[in-house]
Design a protein around this motif. Structure first.
Motif, PDB file in Angstrom:
ATOM      1  N   TYR A 116     -49.689  30.630  20.677  1.00 53.02           N
ATOM      2  CA  TYR A 116     -48.475  29.618  20.639  1.00 53.02           C
ATOM      3  C   TYR A 116     -48.571  29.017  21.803  1.00 53.02           C
ATOM      4  O   TYR A 116     -48.393  27.737  21.541  1.00 53.02           O
ATOM      5  CB  TYR A 116     -47.204  30.410  20.652  1.00 53.02           C
ATOM      6  N   SER A 133     -43.877  17.379  15.086  1.00 61.11           N
ATOM      7  CA  SER A 133     -43.281  18.447  14.565  1.00 61.11           C
ATOM      8  C   SER A 133     -44.239  19.917  15.267  1.00 61.11           C
ATOM      9  O   SER A 133     -43.733  20.899  15.418  1.00 61.11           O
ATOM     10  CB  SER A 133     -43.704  18.603  13.040  1.00 61.11           C
ATOM     11  N   GLU A 136     -42.964  20.437  18.790  1.00 62.15           N
ATOM     12  CA  GLU A 136     -41.556  21.298  18.531  1.00 62.15           C
ATOM     13  C   GLU A 136     -41.765  22.696  18.159  1.00 62.15           C
ATOM     14  O   GLU A 136     -40.850  23.620  18.652  1.00 62.15           O
ATOM     15  CB  GLU A 136     -40.799  20.387  17.518  1.00 62.15           C
ATOM     16  N   ARG A 137     -42.757  22.958  17.184  1.00 65.40           N
ATOM     17  CA  ARG A 137     -42.743  24.256  16.822  1.00 65.40           C
ATOM     18  C   ARG A 137     -43.088  25.192  17.862  1.00 65.40           C
ATOM     19  O   ARG A 137     -42.800  26.181  18.211  1.00 65.40           O
ATOM     20  CB  ARG A 137     -44.000  24.243  15.688  1.00 65.40           C
ATOM     21  N   TYR A 138     -44.314  24.624  18.588  1.00 66.47           N
ATOM     22  CA  TYR A 138     -44.841  25.573  19.689  1.00 66.47           C
ATOM     23  C   TYR A 138     -43.962  25.709  20.824  1.00 66.47           C
ATOM     24  O   TYR A 138     -43.984  26.695  21.689  1.00 66.47           O
ATOM     25  CB  TYR A 138     -46.064  25.222  19.922  1.00 66.47           C
ATOM     26  N   LYS A 140     -40.817  25.832  20.484  1.00 64.88           N
ATOM     27  CA  LYS A 140     -39.549  26.836  20.236  1.00 64.88           C
ATOM     28  C   LYS A 140     -40.373  28.216  20.239  1.00 64.88           C
ATOM     29  O   LYS A 140     -39.648  29.281  20.362  1.00 64.88           O
ATOM     30  CB  LYS A 140     -39.037  26.487  18.769  1.00 64.88           C
ATOM     31  N   GLU A 141     -41.543  28.218  19.826  1.00 64.96           N
ATOM     32  CA  GLU A 141     -42.291  29.793  19.749  1.00 64.96           C
ATOM     33  C   GLU A 141     -42.525  30.094  21.271  1.00 64.96           C
ATOM     34  O   GLU A 141     -42.391  31.288  21.483  1.00 64.96           O
ATOM     35  CB  GLU A 141     -43.711  29.447  19.141  1.00 64.96           C
TER      36      GLU A 141
END
Length: 222
Positions: A116, A133, A136-138, A140-141
């Motif tokens: 991640y 996107s 943002e995903r990583y 948040k991870e």
């Protein structure tokens, strides 16, 4: 010994995974020579290195104490080092139950934290186009992984038993990357993840590890 050092460590000045191996070698008092591969010229994909590691990644070690035994994959290396050279279990679990928990965290680091955090770095610095996107995903991870660790470490000082083990050490390099780059220097780590902050600082303040953290920073600035 003809090699002078007990181990050869193939690594990278900035890449996190080689440094965790260096931390454990240092804590165990094992001598080693670091060979820093040049990713710019793809030394990690050279025929010479692929003979050692067909995956073409760092780290890899040669154990000159054990007939020049070659091993790759960072957490596999950590397990090998303590199983062979930490008979007193100074930095490793001693019982079957604690070994299972130690392995649990090593797998979590290898399957959760590393990928991640690494994917955030890829999409931030190396990917040809910006993909908000993905970032943002990583991001948040990264927060989620720290949340998992913080929840556990708020109830106990170390991940396994009552001492620092390779399970804890395996998280250090990517923690540093997250604090510096993913979350950024202005992120309130101490307030958001106080147990993680305390745990991480307890490890990197140890002389054997601190000297290598400082050495990595010096190499990155060259």
């Amino acid at each position: 010994m003809s090699h002078g050092k007990q181990f050869t460590l193939y690594t990278h000045a900035g890449g996190p995974n080689g440094w965790k191996v260096a931390y454990v070698l240092s804590e165990l008092g094992l001598t080693y020579e670091s060979i820093y591969l040049d990713f710019g010229t793809k030394e990690q994909k050279s025929p010479e290195f692929l003979k050692l590691n067909p995956n073409g990644r760092i780290p890899a070690i040669i154990d000159h104490l054990n007939n020049d035994f070659v091993l790759w994959e960072s957490n596999a290396i950590l397990l090998y080092l303590v199983e062979r050279y930490d008979k007193a279990h100074k930095f490793s679990a001693a019982t079957d139950v604690e070994k299972a928990i130690q392995n649990q965290w090593l797998f979590f680091q290898a399957s959760g934290q590393g990928p991640y955090f690494g994917q955030w770095a890829w999409f931030s610095f190396y990917h040809a186009e910006k993909v908000p996107s993905a970032l943002e995903r990583y991001y948040k991870e990264t927060e989620r992984v720290f949340g998992v660790l913080n929840d556990v470490l708020s109830k106990q000082e170390w991940l396994v038993g009552d001492k620092m083990t390779i399970a804890d050490i395996s998280f250090i390099p990517w923690n540093n990357g997250a604090f510096s780059f993913i979350l950024g220097p202005d992120y309130p780590v101490a307030e958001s993840f106080p147990a993680v902050y305390k745990w991480h600082n307890a490890m990197v303040s140890r002389p054997a590890i601190k000297s290598l953290v400082d050495a990595r920073e010096a190499l990155r600035k060259q």
